[in-house]
Design a protein around this motif. Structure first.
Motif, mmCIF file in Angstrom:
data_model
loop_
_atom_site.group_PDB
_atom_site.id
_atom_site.type_symbol
_atom_site.label_atom_id
_atom_site.label_comp_id
_atom_site.label_asym_id
_atom_site.label_seq_id
_atom_site.Cartn_x
_atom_site.Cartn_y
_atom_site.Cartn_z
ATOM 1 N N ASP A 155 0.820 -1.207 0.000
ATOM 2 C CA ASP A 155 0.000 0.000 0.000
ATOM 3 C C ASP A 155 0.854 1.258 0.000
ATOM 4 O O ASP A 155 0.565 2.212 -0.737
ATOM 5 N N ARG A 157 -1.478 3.999 -1.383
ATOM 6 C CA ARG A 157 -2.742 3.690 -0.722
ATOM 7 C C ARG A 157 -2.573 3.829 0.786
ATOM 8 O O ARG A 157 -1.464 3.751 1.309
ATOM 9 N N LYS A 182 -9.825 -0.766 -2.553
ATOM 10 C CA LYS A 182 -8.635 0.059 -2.389
ATOM 11 C C LYS A 182 -7.845 0.161 -3.701
ATOM 12 O O LYS A 182 -7.092 1.095 -3.909
#
Length: 177
Positions: free
Chosen positions: A30, A35, A160
């Motif tokens: 991520d 993210r 996501k």
């Protein structure tokens, strides 16, 4: 990619007790892909059993919870998972019977096969391929239960990672966006 100082400090403390430990998987995936990071997983290799794992992890101070072996929902090499906190940094410590060389290959999706050893970020070829093609390639599912768990994880992660595809080499007709 810049590793947060709290991550590096936490890993350094863990490596004093569990040499060869790595931050691996979702947090780095991520972070590297812009993210929001949900949680931090640190994998500890060469853990013989849950009692030893628990005793060594207790050296860190704050044990939030302890889960025994993964039983039927993950892999046999996992001794257990302990939720810990060092300073202000919570993390999950995942104890493995196997050595450090098995940490990244044990992760299910190619895009999750990224690690940090305290000095460098390790991006595997599988990670780089998935990142380039915006794909979650299912590379490890030891049984149907683990495969189903990974497919459910992709469903959650797709929010996501909108537009990223799922590719399962064992079911090549199954491509999900």
């Amino acid at each position: 990619m810049l590793i947060p100082a709290a991550y590096a400090a936490t890993l350094a403390a863990v490596r004093e007790v569990f040499p060869g430990a790595l931050i691996a998987g979702g947090a780095l995936r991520d972070l590297d892909n812009g993210r929001e990071v949900k949680d931090l997983d640190i994998f500890a290799p060469n853990v013989p059993d849950l009692d030893t794992f628990r005793a060594l992890a207790a050296r860190f101070g704050v044990l939030l919870s302890v889960m025994g072996g993964y039983e039927s929902w993950a892999t046999a090499e996992c001794v257990g998972v302990i939720d810990l906190q060092i300073g202000d940094q919570p993390f999950q410590l995942i104890g493995l019977r196997s050595g450090p060389e098995t940490i990244l290959p044990r992760l299910d999706f190619g895009i999750c096969r990224i690690g940090f050893d305290g000095s460098e970020v390790i991006r595997t070829d599988e990670y780089l391929a998935d990142q380039a093609t915006q794909t979650f390639t299912l590379l490890r599912a030891d049984d149907d239960a683990q495969r189903d768990r990974s497919l459910r994880r992709f469903d959650r992660l797709s929010a996501k990672y909108p537009g990223w595809k799922l590719f399962d080499p064992d079911a090549p007709d199954l491509v999900t966006f």
